[in-house]
Motif scaffolding. Structure first.
Motif, PDB file in Angstrom:
ATOM      1  N   LYS A  59      36.174  38.263  45.150  1.00 35.37           N
ATOM      2  CA  LYS A  59      36.074  38.353  46.481  1.00 35.37           C
ATOM      3  C   LYS A  59      37.103  39.141  46.898  1.00 35.37           C
ATOM      4  CE  LYS A  59      32.363  35.418  48.171  1.00 35.37           C
ATOM      5  NZ  LYS A  59      32.847  34.650  49.027  1.00 35.37           N
ATOM      6  N   LYS A 105      38.667  42.706  45.346  1.00 33.96           N
ATOM      7  CA  LYS A 105      38.029  44.074  46.194  1.00 33.96           C
ATOM      8  C   LYS A 105      39.143  43.679  47.751  1.00 33.96           C
ATOM      9  CE  LYS A 105      32.720  43.275  45.997  1.00 33.96           C
ATOM     10  NZ  LYS A 105      32.267  42.181  46.312  1.00 33.96           N
ATOM     11  N   GLN A 106      40.419  42.708  47.190  1.00 40.59           N
ATOM     12  CA  GLN A 106      41.276  43.171  48.482  1.00 40.59           C
ATOM     13  C   GLN A 106      42.764  43.458  48.137  1.00 40.59           C
ATOM     14  OE1 GLN A 106      41.446  39.231  50.455  1.00 40.59           O
ATOM     15  NE2 GLN A 106      40.479  39.787  52.027  1.00 40.59           N
ATOM     16  N   ASN A 107      42.406  44.134  46.783  1.00 41.13           N
ATOM     17  CA  ASN A 107      43.116  44.669  46.111  1.00 41.13           C
ATOM     18  C   ASN A 107      43.683  45.975  45.668  1.00 41.13           C
ATOM     19  OD1 ASN A 107      45.556  42.206  45.741  1.00 41.13           O
ATOM     20  ND2 ASN A 107      44.020  41.023  45.788  1.00 41.13           N
ATOM     21  N   SER A 143      42.823  33.506  45.580  1.00 40.86           N
ATOM     22  CA  SER A 143      43.314  34.428  46.114  1.00 40.86           C
ATOM     23  C   SER A 143      45.205  34.833  45.270  1.00 40.86           C
ATOM     24  CB  SER A 143      43.758  34.226  47.554  1.00 40.86           C
ATOM     25  OG  SER A 143      42.960  34.562  48.006  1.00 40.86           O
ATOM     26  N   ALA A 177      46.837  37.159  42.305  1.00 39.57           N
ATOM     27  CA  ALA A 177      47.795  37.934  42.557  1.00 39.57           C
ATOM     28  C   ALA A 177      48.660  37.861  41.462  1.00 39.57           C
ATOM     29  CB  ALA A 177      48.932  37.232  43.873  1.00 39.57           C
ATOM     30  N   SER A 184      53.410  41.345  43.757  1.00 38.34           N
ATOM     31  CA  SER A 184      52.916  42.817  44.926  1.00 38.34           C
ATOM     32  C   SER A 184      52.754  43.118  44.453  1.00 38.34           C
ATOM     33  CB  SER A 184      54.652  42.356  45.668  1.00 38.34           C
ATOM     34  OG  SER A 184      54.754  43.347  46.725  1.00 38.34           O
TER      35      SER A 184
END
Lengths: 325, 325
Positions: free
Chosen positions: B21, B24-26, B281, B285, B313
């Motif tokens: 999951k 999918k946010q990155n 998460s 990162a 980042s």
């Protein structure tokens, strides 16, 4: 520890005095000299002060120079100048000019074979680190920085420029209701007024028109007009007694979403009795990191984003993994 | 971003699904394959699962492998094994065995020319970073870690082993009064009992002796005996409805002194709806950071103490200085 890290301080105001005190808490760091533009005979410092014009003689004898001047006029000149001669650490905090300042310091430090860490302290500094970490870990989310409760030097200065005002101190205060909404994961849109209150303690000149002072403060553009502002009139004695300290602090909050709408709240907060002493303590920890990078043969400008936390500690990587991880 | 970072997931439990999951946010990170020891036909995953025995075929096609197995038996074997073939990130959290695990992974990663970041997540991970930063900046002070409110898997398992217990969930809860004393800078000495409460929601088997179950839980050495423990008996339906989520969180606090007795309070807090999704998460990162280090030609094992935040980042150093510092 085979030998200590030898540090010099440039500028002996609140921040410079804070660095002097912070060094005493770190046995692996030694204060070598304090440099000032003032006549050394006029500066009361325990170990004496050296005139800034003598600084070049200390090349090779100082591992890291901590620059404690202001961002408006001191650092733009001193940052590049001293980065050419020494490893440096500073707290340059004019956000809009950081890219330009970085380039100038980077050129000088690279040519001089030195490492120069710019713009550290708590904001910019630890708050910046938390903004970056929070958004790297929670890319879908919203971020909030609240400042205070604390004395804002700029706003206190603005009060003191109002006609009829003899002295004054301004506190920036986060609006607790707004903070609570963020902590609950509501991701509110907050106006300037909804985020912070401004509370002023004002000493008026004798016979001054208090109502006029109050409205002039409250309507001052940029500084107060966009905020709910509270003005108290007090005596000079009360101001000295109750408002001479320099507390500050604040919070970085990020409210993020992961998976199927799970809320994840990230919060970093500081509550500081002494703003300059805490900033100074951050500078000293980063001086240790700068020293280690320089010993490893690096050069050029750096920011907190480039520095692994392990370098800030007097402990070895093995110790850190065993004791703190 | 010219090309995406290709990631593989090993282990498809709560953490592995969280990583899926988070990816999918990155947008700069792409999921290449999920590896499992189970028969791929038995695992319900959107993009299919590959049997772990096929993993070597993916060498060169996966930039970073995220290891989502457990610390008891999976990672001690998989960590070194896969570090020899791939860049890796894991959440190894058996604190006492971290030094030994680091050495094994370091040997394998160095030989394989890979970068392997061990023991990240939130504790060990972000909490460790905050313990280190706080003590580096405030060497004279006292540090506190509080966990919760959150589900402890180990304590929930312990409840379920009690005779007559059908199911159960345990919440670790920080004692608010203790947290407040720390926030005030009192630097209290806190016993185990003074720091955390334990609240248990228990489904008993029909006809079981509830009083006996309650006392057996409360007196269980190591797990409950040293704490104030609250036991609620509820139905299986209530447990499913109200206690199926995996919230967690906690705080790292340091109360330090600078100068002439100024108190400086440092606080980092997480309040997580989903513990595995947040941990995932963090892993993602750090996968980005590991990729960048590997691209820079580095190899060997690393911990969060060795990684500058900028590497986590998707933004460039220039952007970070301009936008976030």
């Amino acid at each position: 520890m085979t030998s200590t890290i030898k540090v010099g301080i440039v500028g002996y105001g609140n921040l410079g005095r804070g660095v002097e005190k912070a060094i005493k808490q770190n046995p692996d760091i030694e204060l070598r000299a304090i440099f000032s533009r003032r006549n050394p005979d006029d500066v009361a410092a325990a170990n004496g002060v050296v005139h800034i014009s003598e600084i070049e003689k200390y090349k090779g004898d100082i591992d890291v120079l901590i620059l404690c001047g202001g961002s408006a006029t001191d650092l733009p000149q001193q940052g590049p100048e001293f980065a050419a001669m020494f490893n440096t650490v500073d707290s340059f905090d004019t956000h809009a000019k950081i890219p330009e300042y970085f380039e100038q310091v980077n050129d000088a430090a690279t040519k001089g074979g030195n490492v120069s860490l710019i713009s550290t302290g708590w904001d910019p500094g630890l708050f910046s680190l938390n903004r970056l970490l929070a958004q790297s870990v929670l890319p879908e989310g919203k971020e909030y920085t609240f400042w205070g409760k604390g004395v804002s030097q700029g706003h206190s200065d603005a009060i003191r420029r109002v006609a009829g005002v003899k002295n004054g101190v301004q506190y920036t205060i986060p609006v607790e209701a707004a903070v609570e909404r963020v902590r609950k994961g509501e991701n509110p849109e907050l106006s300037t007024r909804e985020k912070h209150l401004r509370e002023c303690f004002v000493v008026a000149e004798e016979g001054a028109d208090l109502a006029k002072i109050e409205s002039e403060i409250k309507e001052m553009p940029n500084y107060f007009a966009d905020y709910d502002t509270i003005v108290h009139f007090i005596s000079e004695e009360e101001l000295k007694k109750d408002h001479s300290a320099m507390p500050h602090g604040g919070m970085v909050l990020r409210s993020g979403k992961t998976g199927e709408n799970n809320t994840q709240i990230y919060e970093f907060a500081l509550k500081l009795d002494s703003n300059p002493e805490f900033t100074a303590s951050v500078l000293v920890a980063y001086a240790r990191a700068v020293y280690k990078l320089s010993q490893a043969g690096q050069s050029g400008a750096r920011t907190v984003f480039d520095i692994p936390f392990g370098l800030m500690s007097p402990k070895s990587p093995e110790q850190l993994r065993k004791e703190i991880l």
